[in-house]
Design an enzyme around this catalytic site. Sequence first.
Site, PDB file in Angstrom:
ATOM      1  N   ASN A  36      26.118  27.936  -3.112  1.00  0.00           N
ATOM      2  CA  ASN A  36      27.088  27.502  -1.946  1.00  0.00           C
ATOM      3  C   ASN A  36      26.884  28.509  -0.773  1.00  0.00           C
ATOM      4  O   ASN A  36      26.987  29.652  -1.000  1.00  0.00           O
ATOM      5  CB  ASN A  36      28.419  27.318  -2.551  1.00  0.00           C
ATOM      6  CG  ASN A  36      29.623  26.334  -1.945  1.00  0.00           C
ATOM      7  OD1 ASN A  36      28.841  25.348  -1.361  1.00  0.00           O
ATOM      8  ND2 ASN A  36      30.437  26.914  -1.696  1.00  0.00           N
ATOM      9  N   THR A  70      29.419  29.082   1.197  1.00  0.00           N
ATOM     10  CA  THR A  70      30.713  30.104   0.902  1.00  0.00           C
ATOM     11  C   THR A  70      30.456  30.641  -0.442  1.00  0.00           C
ATOM     12  O   THR A  70      30.849  30.098  -2.005  1.00  0.00           O
ATOM     13  CB  THR A  70      31.881  29.559   0.778  1.00  0.00           C
ATOM     14  OG1 THR A  70      31.887  28.678   2.209  1.00  0.00           O
ATOM     15  CG2 THR A  70      33.194  30.540   0.835  1.00  0.00           C
ATOM     16  N   GLU A  71      29.782  31.810  -0.733  1.00  0.00           N
ATOM     17  CA  GLU A  71      29.285  32.172  -2.103  1.00  0.00           C
ATOM     18  C   GLU A  71      30.520  32.459  -3.059  1.00  0.00           C
ATOM     19  O   GLU A  71      30.438  32.069  -4.221  1.00  0.00           O
ATOM     20  CB  GLU A  71      28.643  33.587  -1.692  1.00  0.00           C
ATOM     21  CG  GLU A  71      28.097  34.213  -3.167  1.00  0.00           C
ATOM     22  CD  GLU A  71      27.118  35.486  -3.084  1.00  0.00           C
ATOM     23  OE1 GLU A  71      26.836  35.655  -1.725  1.00  0.00           O
ATOM     24  OE2 GLU A  71      26.750  35.894  -4.001  1.00  0.00           O
ATOM     25  N   LYS A 120      41.968  12.589  -6.275  1.00  0.00           N
ATOM     26  CA  LYS A 120      41.441  12.785  -7.674  1.00  0.00           C
ATOM     27  C   LYS A 120      42.085  14.015  -8.167  1.00  0.00           C
ATOM     28  O   LYS A 120      42.556  14.121  -9.275  1.00  0.00           O
ATOM     29  CB  LYS A 120      39.986  13.057  -7.551  1.00  0.00           C
ATOM     30  CG  LYS A 120      39.114  12.004  -7.448  1.00  0.00           C
ATOM     31  CD  LYS A 120      37.723  12.171  -7.310  1.00  0.00           C
ATOM     32  CE  LYS A 120      36.828  11.099  -6.605  1.00  0.00           C
ATOM     33  NZ  LYS A 120      35.410  11.717  -6.975  1.00  0.00           N
ATOM     34  N   ASP A 138      32.685  11.363 -12.982  1.00  0.00           N
ATOM     35  CA  ASP A 138      31.578  11.504 -12.248  1.00  0.00           C
ATOM     36  C   ASP A 138      30.331  12.313 -12.904  1.00  0.00           C
ATOM     37  O   ASP A 138      29.210  12.200 -12.481  1.00  0.00           O
ATOM     38  CB  ASP A 138      32.273  12.528 -10.917  1.00  0.00           C
ATOM     39  CG  ASP A 138      33.174  11.729 -10.099  1.00  0.00           C
ATOM     40  OD1 ASP A 138      32.773  10.268  -9.990  1.00  0.00           O
ATOM     41  OD2 ASP A 138      33.941  12.074  -9.453  1.00  0.00           O
TER      42      ASP A 138
HETATM   43  P1  ATR Z   1      32.943  16.918  -2.595  1.00  0.00           P
HETATM   44  O1  ATR Z   1      34.396  16.875  -3.066  1.00  0.00           O
HETATM   45  O2  ATR Z   1      32.678  15.605  -2.139  1.00  0.00           O
HETATM   46  O3  ATR Z   1      32.031  17.469  -3.305  1.00  0.00           O
HETATM   47  P2  ATR Z   1      33.666  19.136  -0.753  1.00  0.00           P
HETATM   48  O4  ATR Z   1      34.711  19.532  -1.685  1.00  0.00           O
HETATM   49  O5  ATR Z   1      34.259  19.025   0.636  1.00  0.00           O
HETATM   50  O6  ATR Z   1      33.404  17.707  -1.064  1.00  0.00           O
HETATM   51  O7  ATR Z   1      32.480  20.158  -0.773  1.00  0.00           O
HETATM   52  C1  ATR Z   1      31.573  20.043   0.441  1.00  0.00           C
HETATM   53  C2  ATR Z   1      30.417  20.888  -0.229  1.00  0.00           C
HETATM   54  O8  ATR Z   1      29.501  20.767   0.864  1.00  0.00           O
HETATM   55  C3  ATR Z   1      30.770  22.453  -0.225  1.00  0.00           C
HETATM   56  O9  ATR Z   1      30.148  23.078  -1.252  1.00  0.00           O
HETATM   57  C4  ATR Z   1      30.422  22.746   1.226  1.00  0.00           C
HETATM   58  O10 ATR Z   1      30.447  24.302   1.427  1.00  0.00           O
HETATM   59  P3  ATR Z   1      31.408  25.277   1.551  1.00  0.00           P
HETATM   60  O11 ATR Z   1      32.128  25.570   0.424  1.00  0.00           O
HETATM   61  O12 ATR Z   1      30.931  26.558   1.977  1.00  0.00           O
HETATM   62  O13 ATR Z   1      32.465  24.654   2.513  1.00  0.00           O
HETATM   63  C5  ATR Z   1      29.221  22.159   1.355  1.00  0.00           C
HETATM   64  N1  ATR Z   1      28.894  22.074   2.900  1.00  0.00           N
HETATM   65  C6  ATR Z   1      29.409  21.244   3.651  1.00  0.00           C
HETATM   66  N2  ATR Z   1      28.791  21.248   4.828  1.00  0.00           N
HETATM   67  C7  ATR Z   1      27.775  22.190   4.757  1.00  0.00           C
HETATM   68  C8  ATR Z   1      26.790  22.709   5.528  1.00  0.00           C
HETATM   69  N3  ATR Z   1      26.770  22.595   6.848  1.00  0.00           N
HETATM   70  N4  ATR Z   1      25.849  23.702   5.084  1.00  0.00           N
HETATM   71  C9  ATR Z   1      25.937  23.991   3.655  1.00  0.00           C
HETATM   72  N5  ATR Z   1      26.859  23.238   2.996  1.00  0.00           N
HETATM   73  C10 ATR Z   1      27.811  22.607   3.429  1.00  0.00           C
END
Ligand code: ATR
Length: 280
Positions: free
Chosen positions: A151, A153-154, A66, A104
Amino acid sequence: MKRVFGVFGDPIEHSLSPAMHNAAFSALGMDCAYHAFRVGPEKLEKAILGAEAMGFGGLNLTVPLKETALKMDCVRPDPLAESIGAVNTIVFGKAGEVLGYNTDGLGARQALLESAVEIEGSRVVVAGAGGAARAIAFQLAADGAEIIIANRTEERAVELAEEISAARLSGKVKGTGLAGLKTLLREADVLINTTTLGMHPKTDSSVAVADDLHPDLTVFDIVYNPLETRLLKEAKAAGAKTVSGVLMLVYQGAEAFRLWTGIEPPVEIMKKTVLEALQA
Ligand code: ATR
């Protein structure tokens, strides 16, 4: 001659889009077929131009394509796809133009509207700051929701919120860490989970538990595998309204169908097909 449509991505074998769109074409008696094609980022340009050359009716793009598509010279993104930074739908124009859209966020909006959620002025907490969160937060901010992106990661949440704020949409957006989610939810009308928590195989995990939720909250989990995630179970236990991720999948597809064909898609048939495929 049959018109061909497709979805490109990698991995692609579990995509539900072929079943969903083929059911729609067949219900409307349209002589069209939709296939899944395994295409990686390095072959994307050739594949899109090849599809255009062969007279394809339109394309969907999924992981990991994408963002790549948005940056390609041959794709002309519309302003929403441009601000989201990703293209999930390609429309071929009559003069050979390759137009990029992102449906989306529209899919998420329609899922909320169908569940009788008022978006304008509502306080929405989006958990996660990845690709799906971007699309949803841009769309709902444009629709006038007050959004907090929370999130793990703030920094990523803060950056996304700043980017959306810079677009000067009608709703306000803030970014924060996931740790204060419980407090944020007390004042919220809607929680949308866009993280991978709860998704197969991590089905025991959840971004929130019943104790964090309240009966006036609508909880929308974009995860649809499993159909009822732990978060949706917790939401039911708290007496909150729930919205299934299947609706977002169906409505993003329905919006793509509209863009390709100009025809109103049979959403109930699309929904039934997806549910049957997920329950099989
Ligand atoms: P997508 O494109 O499907 O949204 P992505 O870009 O991989 O997928 O994003 C995944 C999200 O899930 C992110 O916000 C990630 O948080 P981080 O930015 O901190 O990585 C979140 N995420 C994944 N595993 C997580 C966990 N165990 N606890 C909290 N958040 C999680």
